[in-house]
Design a protein around this motif. Structure first.
Motif, PDB file in Angstrom:
ATOM      1  N   CYS A 143      -5.588  -0.068   6.854  1.00 22.56           N
ATOM      2  CA  CYS A 143      -5.969   0.103   5.272  1.00 22.56           C
ATOM      3  C   CYS A 143      -6.127  -1.305   4.909  1.00 22.56           C
ATOM      4  CB  CYS A 143      -4.684   0.975   4.862  1.00 22.56           C
ATOM      5  SG  CYS A 143      -4.785   1.002   3.062  1.00 22.56           S
ATOM      6  N   HIS A 144      -5.467  -2.358   5.161  1.00 25.65           N
ATOM      7  CA  HIS A 144      -5.422  -3.479   4.362  1.00 25.65           C
ATOM      8  C   HIS A 144      -7.003  -4.211   4.438  1.00 25.65           C
ATOM      9  CE1 HIS A 144      -4.377  -6.753   2.063  1.00 25.65           C
ATOM     10  NE2 HIS A 144      -4.754  -7.614   3.079  1.00 25.65           N
ATOM     11  N   ILE A 145      -7.049  -4.181   5.921  1.00 24.24           N
ATOM     12  CA  ILE A 145      -8.549  -4.812   6.342  1.00 24.24           C
ATOM     13  C   ILE A 145      -9.514  -4.038   5.404  1.00 24.24           C
ATOM     14  CG2 ILE A 145     -10.208  -5.117   8.275  1.00 24.24           C
ATOM     15  CD1 ILE A 145      -7.743  -5.340   9.973  1.00 24.24           C
ATOM     16  N   TRP A 146      -9.424  -2.581   5.498  1.00 26.61           N
ATOM     17  CA  TRP A 146     -10.680  -2.010   4.788  1.00 26.61           C
ATOM     18  C   TRP A 146     -10.481  -1.997   3.440  1.00 26.61           C
ATOM     19  CZ3 TRP A 146     -10.699   3.114   8.283  1.00 26.61           C
ATOM     20  CH2 TRP A 146     -11.376   2.828   9.602  1.00 26.61           C
ATOM     21  N   ARG A 147      -9.417  -1.874   2.756  1.00 20.65           N
ATOM     22  CA  ARG A 147      -9.224  -2.071   1.358  1.00 20.65           C
ATOM     23  C   ARG A 147      -8.883  -3.098   0.679  1.00 20.65           C
ATOM     24  NH1 ARG A 147      -7.231   4.113  -0.603  1.00 20.65           N
ATOM     25  NH2 ARG A 147      -8.814   5.231   0.740  1.00 20.65           N
ATOM     26  N   GLY A 148      -8.211  -4.039   1.336  1.00 19.65           N
ATOM     27  CA  GLY A 148      -7.522  -4.988   0.929  1.00 19.65           C
ATOM     28  C   GLY A 148      -8.638  -6.139   0.820  1.00 19.65           C
ATOM     29  N   SER A 149      -9.600  -6.378   1.593  1.00 22.48           N
ATOM     30  CA  SER A 149     -10.806  -7.180   1.478  1.00 22.48           C
ATOM     31  C   SER A 149     -11.661  -6.813   0.572  1.00 22.48           C
ATOM     32  CB  SER A 149     -11.465  -7.487   2.676  1.00 22.48           C
ATOM     33  OG  SER A 149     -11.886  -6.233   3.374  1.00 22.48           O
ATOM     34  N   ALA A 150     -11.915  -5.600   0.388  1.00 21.79           N
ATOM     35  CA  ALA A 150     -12.604  -5.144  -0.804  1.00 21.79           C
ATOM     36  C   ALA A 150     -11.933  -5.291  -2.111  1.00 21.79           C
ATOM     37  CB  ALA A 150     -12.921  -3.763  -0.688  1.00 21.79           C
ATOM     38  N   GLN A 151     -10.697  -5.129  -2.437  1.00 22.07           N
ATOM     39  CA  GLN A 151     -10.022  -5.450  -3.349  1.00 22.07           C
ATOM     40  C   GLN A 151     -10.127  -7.116  -3.569  1.00 22.07           C
ATOM     41  OE1 GLN A 151      -8.649  -3.085  -5.773  1.00 22.07           O
ATOM     42  NE2 GLN A 151      -8.501  -4.957  -7.155  1.00 22.07           N
ATOM     43  N   ALA A 152     -10.034  -7.718  -2.827  1.00 21.28           N
ATOM     44  CA  ALA A 152     -10.018  -9.179  -2.810  1.00 21.28           C
ATOM     45  C   ALA A 152     -11.338  -9.690  -3.368  1.00 21.28           C
ATOM     46  CB  ALA A 152      -9.528  -9.994  -1.547  1.00 21.28           C
ATOM     47  N   ARG A 153     -12.613  -8.996  -3.039  1.00 25.60           N
ATOM     48  CA  ARG A 153     -13.882  -9.439  -3.334  1.00 25.60           C
ATOM     49  C   ARG A 153     -13.894  -8.894  -4.936  1.00 25.60           C
ATOM     50  NH1 ARG A 153     -14.848  -7.177   1.554  1.00 25.60           N
ATOM     51  NH2 ARG A 153     -15.979  -5.558   0.599  1.00 25.60           N
ATOM     52  N   ILE A 154     -13.420  -7.857  -5.052  1.00 32.66           N
ATOM     53  CA  ILE A 154     -13.396  -7.275  -6.724  1.00 32.66           C
ATOM     54  C   ILE A 154     -12.490  -8.417  -7.588  1.00 32.66           C
ATOM     55  CG2 ILE A 154     -12.738  -5.695  -8.249  1.00 32.66           C
ATOM     56  CD1 ILE A 154     -13.277  -3.739  -5.921  1.00 32.66           C
ATOM     57  N   ASP A 155     -11.351  -8.776  -7.124  1.00 32.19           N
ATOM     58  CA  ASP A 155     -10.708  -9.668  -7.785  1.00 32.19           C
ATOM     59  C   ASP A 155     -11.319 -10.928  -8.030  1.00 32.19           C
ATOM     60  OD1 ASP A 155      -8.535  -7.834  -7.886  1.00 32.19           O
ATOM     61  OD2 ASP A 155      -7.358  -8.670  -6.599  1.00 32.19           O
ATOM     62  N   HIS A 159       0.830  -1.078   0.000  1.00 30.27           N
ATOM     63  CA  HIS A 159      -0.160   0.112   0.259  1.00 30.27           C
ATOM     64  C   HIS A 159       0.954   1.289   0.135  1.00 30.27           C
ATOM     65  CE1 HIS A 159      -3.661  -2.513   0.875  1.00 30.27           C
ATOM     66  NE2 HIS A 159      -2.793  -3.113   1.732  1.00 30.27           N
ATOM     67  N   THR A 160       0.563   2.152  -0.888  1.00 34.93           N
ATOM     68  CA  THR A 160       1.337   3.357  -0.855  1.00 34.93           C
ATOM     69  C   THR A 160       1.009   4.251   0.479  1.00 34.93           C
ATOM     70  OG1 THR A 160      -0.423   4.689  -2.022  1.00 34.93           O
ATOM     71  CG2 THR A 160       0.998   3.468  -3.393  1.00 34.93           C
ATOM     72  N   PRO A 161       1.980   5.118   0.796  1.00 30.19           N
ATOM     73  CA  PRO A 161       1.512   5.861   1.881  1.00 30.19           C
ATOM     74  C   PRO A 161       0.378   6.852   1.639  1.00 30.19           C
ATOM     75  CG  PRO A 161       4.006   6.047   1.252  1.00 30.19           C
ATOM     76  CD  PRO A 161       3.168   5.270   0.201  1.00 30.19           C
ATOM     77  N   SER A 162       0.145   7.324   0.646  1.00 34.15           N
ATOM     78  CA  SER A 162      -0.972   8.037   0.509  1.00 34.15           C
ATOM     79  C   SER A 162      -2.150   7.344   0.645  1.00 34.15           C
ATOM     80  CB  SER A 162      -0.951   8.993  -0.904  1.00 34.15           C
ATOM     81  OG  SER A 162      -0.890   8.141  -2.158  1.00 34.15           O
ATOM     82  N   GLU A 163      -2.142   6.165   0.101  1.00 33.75           N
ATOM     83  CA  GLU A 163      -3.382   5.350   0.341  1.00 33.75           C
ATOM     84  C   GLU A 163      -3.748   5.033   1.823  1.00 33.75           C
ATOM     85  OE1 GLU A 163      -4.419   0.700  -1.318  1.00 33.75           O
ATOM     86  OE2 GLU A 163      -2.645   1.455  -1.714  1.00 33.75           O
ATOM     87  N   VAL A 164      -2.853   4.603   2.501  1.00 41.03           N
ATOM     88  CA  VAL A 164      -2.954   4.526   3.808  1.00 41.03           C
ATOM     89  C   VAL A 164      -3.487   5.651   4.671  1.00 41.03           C
ATOM     90  CG1 VAL A 164      -1.765   3.805   5.881  1.00 41.03           C
ATOM     91  CG2 VAL A 164      -1.035   2.768   3.929  1.00 41.03           C
ATOM     92  N   LYS A 165      -2.825   6.794   4.467  1.00 40.23           N
ATOM     93  CA  LYS A 165      -3.353   7.976   4.944  1.00 40.23           C
ATOM     94  C   LYS A 165      -4.815   8.429   4.694  1.00 40.23           C
ATOM     95  CE  LYS A 165       1.361  10.218   4.702  1.00 40.23           C
ATOM     96  NZ  LYS A 165       1.961  11.221   4.082  1.00 40.23           N
TER      97      LYS A 165
END
Length: 174
Positions: A151-163, A103-109
């Motif tokens: 960040c990963h819990i919130w965005r990573g799980s959403a990305q996994a569902r999309i993938d 995850h990029t710093p700006s994505e995490v922020k």
């Protein structure tokens, strides 16, 4: 889901474990740093970081690992040390077959504060609030590691569902 967030650094490598899922309260499992002395040989410093991360993986058994993506800085020495520590984190997680996300710093922020331009104090304050802590974790590397896990819990799980949805249709998102 339990995620180990890693804020890679050669002198201080931040580690934070967060448990939770989208739409549910998050909880901090552990937070800390692996420190290496600047006067120690580079190879030995990297071995110390490897041992530290391995110990955290053994102790906390995360489901996934989130590592800050190395970005270009003006200080080449700093970015090289960060990249080397990041490589160790990726290697250790991959060796165990754990899913790893960068995850990029700006994505995490943006994930934790709503702004990709948030400063360290804002990120620390939001991590404190989101995890219902009494005070921001110190040093900032530790707070950043927790932010990566969030960040990963919130965005990573959403990305996994999309993938997964895209894979079911025979397409990919990346």
């Amino acid at each position: 889901m339990r995620v180990l967030g890693i804020d890679p650094g050669l002198t201080r490598c931040g580690l934070g474990v967060v448990e939770g899922s989208v739409g549910r309260p998050l909880s901090m499992v552990a937070v800390g740093v692996v420190r290496t002395p600047p006067d120690l040989d580079l190879a030995l410093r990297l071995c110390e970081i490897e041992r530290g991360i391995e110990a955290w993986l053994d102790l906390h058994r995360p489901d996934a690992v989130a590592v800050e993506r190395v970005f270009s800085q003006h200080n080449v020495r700093t970015v090289m040390g960060t990249a080397q520590a990041s490589g160790i984190a990726l290697l250790v997680a991959a060796r165990r077959g754990l899913p790893v996300a960068l995850h990029t710093p700006s994505e995490v922020k943006a994930a934790v504060s709503g702004s990709g331009r948030a400063d360290k104090a804002q990120v620390g304050a939001m991590v404190t609030r989101l995890l219902r802590l009494d005070a921001p974790p110190k040093p900032a590397d530790a707070a950043d590691a927790l932010a990566l896990a969030i960040c990963h819990i919130w965005r990573g799980s959403a990305q996994a569902r999309i993938d997964a949805a895209m894979a079911a249709t025979g397409r990919t998102t990346r």
